[in-house]
Design a protein around this motif. Structure first.
Motif, PDB file in Angstrom:
ATOM      1  N   LYS A  67       0.844  -1.197   0.000  1.00 47.71           N
ATOM      2  CA  LYS A  67       0.000   0.000   0.000  1.00 47.71           C
ATOM      3  C   LYS A  67       0.878   1.245   0.000  1.00 47.71           C
ATOM      4  O   LYS A  67       1.928   1.284   0.639  1.00 47.71           O
ATOM      5  CB  LYS A  67      -0.898   0.025   1.232  1.00 47.71           C
ATOM      6  CG  LYS A  67      -1.850  -1.133   1.305  1.00 47.71           C
ATOM      7  CD  LYS A  67      -3.234  -0.645   1.140  1.00 47.71           C
ATOM      8  CE  LYS A  67      -4.193  -1.800   1.338  1.00 47.71           C
ATOM      9  NZ  LYS A  67      -5.209  -1.845   0.387  1.00 47.71           N
ATOM     10  N   GLU A  68       0.444   2.264  -0.705  1.00 48.51           N
ATOM     11  CA  GLU A  68       1.163   3.533  -0.754  1.00 48.51           C
ATOM     12  C   GLU A  68       1.214   4.183   0.633  1.00 48.51           C
ATOM     13  O   GLU A  68       2.158   4.873   0.977  1.00 48.51           O
ATOM     14  CB  GLU A  68       0.478   4.470  -1.755  1.00 48.51           C
ATOM     15  CG  GLU A  68       1.212   5.764  -2.002  1.00 48.51           C
ATOM     16  CD  GLU A  68       2.531   5.590  -2.714  1.00 48.51           C
ATOM     17  OE1 GLU A  68       3.455   6.386  -2.431  1.00 48.51           O
ATOM     18  OE2 GLU A  68       2.666   4.679  -3.541  1.00 48.51           O
ATOM     19  N   GLN A  73       7.392   0.718   3.425  1.00 48.06           N
ATOM     20  CA  GLN A  73       7.113  -0.068   2.230  1.00 48.06           C
ATOM     21  C   GLN A  73       8.225  -1.065   1.956  1.00 48.06           C
ATOM     22  O   GLN A  73       7.965  -2.206   1.579  1.00 48.06           O
ATOM     23  CB  GLN A  73       6.929   0.860   1.028  1.00 48.06           C
ATOM     24  CG  GLN A  73       5.729   1.764   1.163  1.00 48.06           C
ATOM     25  CD  GLN A  73       5.653   2.796   0.066  1.00 48.06           C
ATOM     26  OE1 GLN A  73       6.554   2.924  -0.757  1.00 48.06           O
ATOM     27  NE2 GLN A  73       4.570   3.552   0.050  1.00 48.06           N
ATOM     28  N   TYR A  74       9.471  -0.657   2.145  1.00 51.23           N
ATOM     29  CA  TYR A  74      10.606  -1.538   1.882  1.00 51.23           C
ATOM     30  C   TYR A  74      10.536  -2.798   2.738  1.00 51.23           C
ATOM     31  O   TYR A  74      10.729  -3.907   2.245  1.00 51.23           O
ATOM     32  CB  TYR A  74      11.917  -0.790   2.139  1.00 51.23           C
ATOM     33  CG  TYR A  74      13.140  -1.631   1.899  1.00 51.23           C
ATOM     34  CD1 TYR A  74      13.686  -1.737   0.628  1.00 51.23           C
ATOM     35  CD2 TYR A  74      13.742  -2.333   2.935  1.00 51.23           C
ATOM     36  CE1 TYR A  74      14.806  -2.517   0.399  1.00 51.23           C
ATOM     37  CE2 TYR A  74      14.854  -3.118   2.709  1.00 51.23           C
ATOM     38  CZ  TYR A  74      15.390  -3.202   1.441  1.00 51.23           C
ATOM     39  OH  TYR A  74      16.489  -3.981   1.222  1.00 51.23           O
ATOM     40  N   ALA A  75      10.253  -2.632   4.024  1.00 45.45           N
ATOM     41  CA  ALA A  75      10.204  -3.782   4.930  1.00 45.45           C
ATOM     42  C   ALA A  75       9.078  -4.736   4.539  1.00 45.45           C
ATOM     43  O   ALA A  75       9.249  -5.960   4.582  1.00 45.45           O
ATOM     44  CB  ALA A  75      10.023  -3.315   6.365  1.00 45.45           C
ATOM     45  N   GLU A  76       7.929  -4.196   4.137  1.00 45.66           N
ATOM     46  CA  GLU A  76       6.821  -5.058   3.739  1.00 45.66           C
ATOM     47  C   GLU A  76       7.147  -5.828   2.461  1.00 45.66           C
ATOM     48  O   GLU A  76       6.828  -7.005   2.342  1.00 45.66           O
ATOM     49  CB  GLU A  76       5.546  -4.235   3.559  1.00 45.66           C
ATOM     50  CG  GLU A  76       4.980  -3.761   4.887  1.00 45.66           C
ATOM     51  CD  GLU A  76       3.651  -3.062   4.735  1.00 45.66           C
ATOM     52  OE1 GLU A  76       2.898  -3.400   3.810  1.00 45.66           O
ATOM     53  OE2 GLU A  76       3.380  -2.181   5.556  1.00 45.66           O
ATOM     54  N   LEU A  77       7.786  -5.159   1.499  1.00 44.90           N
ATOM     55  CA  LEU A  77       8.175  -5.845   0.267  1.00 44.90           C
ATOM     56  C   LEU A  77       9.218  -6.917   0.559  1.00 44.90           C
ATOM     57  O   LEU A  77       9.174  -8.017   0.009  1.00 44.90           O
ATOM     58  CB  LEU A  77       8.702  -4.848  -0.762  1.00 44.90           C
ATOM     59  CG  LEU A  77       7.659  -3.893  -1.347  1.00 44.90           C
ATOM     60  CD1 LEU A  77       8.335  -2.824  -2.194  1.00 44.90           C
ATOM     61  CD2 LEU A  77       6.635  -4.651  -2.164  1.00 44.90           C
ATOM     62  N   ALA A  78      10.181  -6.604   1.443  1.00 50.99           N
ATOM     63  CA  ALA A  78      11.215  -7.573   1.801  1.00 50.99           C
ATOM     64  C   ALA A  78      10.597  -8.789   2.497  1.00 50.99           C
ATOM     65  O   ALA A  78      10.995  -9.928   2.245  1.00 50.99           O
ATOM     66  CB  ALA A  78      12.263  -6.924   2.695  1.00 50.99           C
ATOM     67  N   LYS A  79       9.602  -8.550   3.349  1.00 50.81           N
ATOM     68  CA  LYS A  79       8.930  -9.651   4.053  1.00 50.81           C
ATOM     69  C   LYS A  79       8.200 -10.554   3.050  1.00 50.81           C
ATOM     70  O   LYS A  79       8.294 -11.783   3.133  1.00 50.81           O
ATOM     71  CB  LYS A  79       7.951  -9.082   5.072  1.00 50.81           C
ATOM     72  CG  LYS A  79       7.254 -10.116   5.906  1.00 50.81           C
ATOM     73  CD  LYS A  79       6.333  -9.460   6.910  1.00 50.81           C
ATOM     74  CE  LYS A  79       5.584 -10.492   7.716  1.00 50.81           C
ATOM     75  NZ  LYS A  79       4.642  -9.857   8.639  1.00 50.81           N
ATOM     76  N   ASN A 104      10.957   6.529   5.517  1.00 53.78           N
ATOM     77  CA  ASN A 104      11.196   7.155   4.215  1.00 53.78           C
ATOM     78  C   ASN A 104       9.967   7.986   3.889  1.00 53.78           C
ATOM     79  O   ASN A 104       9.012   7.492   3.319  1.00 53.78           O
ATOM     80  CB  ASN A 104      11.442   6.113   3.134  1.00 53.78           C
ATOM     81  CG  ASN A 104      11.780   6.745   1.803  1.00 53.78           C
ATOM     82  OD1 ASN A 104      12.202   7.891   1.743  1.00 53.78           O
ATOM     83  ND2 ASN A 104      11.580   6.018   0.729  1.00 53.78           N
ATOM     84  N   GLU A 105       9.988   9.255   4.285  1.00 54.43           N
ATOM     85  CA  GLU A 105       8.785  10.063   4.167  1.00 54.43           C
ATOM     86  C   GLU A 105       9.123  11.547   4.105  1.00 54.43           C
ATOM     87  O   GLU A 105       9.930  12.034   4.892  1.00 54.43           O
ATOM     88  CB  GLU A 105       7.913   9.781   5.398  1.00 54.43           C
ATOM     89  CG  GLU A 105       6.539  10.337   5.335  1.00 54.43           C
ATOM     90  CD  GLU A 105       5.703   9.866   6.513  1.00 54.43           C
ATOM     91  OE1 GLU A 105       4.893  10.667   6.966  1.00 54.43           O
ATOM     92  OE2 GLU A 105       5.871   8.735   6.978  1.00 54.43           O
TER      93      GLU A 105
END
Length: 169
Positions: A67-68, A73-79, A104-105
Motif C-alpha cells: 500500500k502507498e 514499504q521496503y520492509a513489507e516488500l522484503a517480508k 522514508n517520508e
C-alpha cells in the motif's frame, strides 16, 4: 491393451450464461477460453504472488504489492519476498545489508544499523521553496523522526536490546 482413465482437472471458465424462456433451456458461451499460463501459483499475506510460466521457455515470476500509505514499504516488500522465496535455496550465501531503512517520508530517511546499534537520519528540503522558513522545515522533519520511529518494530527491538544490555552491567 488397457486404457487408463486420466482425471481431468476442473478449470474455471469465464463466459456468459443465457436462458431462453421459450425453449426453457440454458446455454453457456465461454470467452477467452485458453489454458492457464501460470502454474505452481503461491500467494502470501500482503498480496505477493509467485508462479511459474508455461510455454517453451518457462520462467519464475514474482509479483509484490504494498500500500502507498504503508509506513515502511521496503520492509513489507522484503517480508513478502522472503515468504515467497523461503523454499528456494541460493547457490551462494547472500550478504544481508548492514542497514535497514525504517523511515522514508517527506524528504526524511532513517537507516538503522542493528549490529552497531546506530541510527542515521537524513533530511532533504528545497531551500528555494523554504528559504524563509527553513528552521520550521528542519523542526518538522525532527518531529517526524520522533513520531515515526516508535512505529517501527525493528527500531523498538534495537532500543530494547540496548536497554537490556545496560541493565545487566
Amino acid at each position: 491393451m488397457e486404457k487408463t482413465d486420466k482425471k481431468q482437472k476442473k478449470v474455471r471458465v469465464r463466459g456468459t450464461g443465457c436462458y431462453d424462456p421459450e425453449t426453457q433451456k440454458f446455454g453457456f458461451e465461454p470467452f477467452n477460453e485458453a489454458p492457464s499460463t501460470q502454474k505452481d501459483v503461491k500467494s502470501c499475506a500482503g498480496g505477493g504472488k509467485r508462479w511459474t510460466t508455461t510455454g517453451s521457455d518457462p520462467s519464475k515470476m514474482i509479483s509484490l504489492k504494498v500500500k502507498e500509505s504503508s509506513s515502511d514499504q521496503y520492509a513489507e516488500l522484503a517480508k513478502q519476498f522472503h515468504l515467497l522465496t523461503k523454499d528456494m535455496k541460493p547457490k551462494q550465501p547472500i550478504e544481508l545489508p548492514a542497514e535497514q531503512r525504517v523511515v522514508n517520508e517527506d524528504g526524511l530517511q532513517c537507516w538503522l544499523n542493528v549490529e552497531k546499534g546506530q541510527l542515521t537520519y537524513t533530511g532533504t528540503f528545497n531551500l528555494s521553496k523554504h528559504c524563509r522558513d527553513w528552521q520550521a522545515e528542519v523542526l518538522r522533519q525532527v518531529q517526524l523522526v520522533v513520531r515515526r520511529l516508535p512505529a517501527s518494530e525493528r527500531f523498538n527491538k534495537v532500543i530494547n536490546d540496548i536497554r537490556n544490555k545496560g541493565d545487566k552491567q
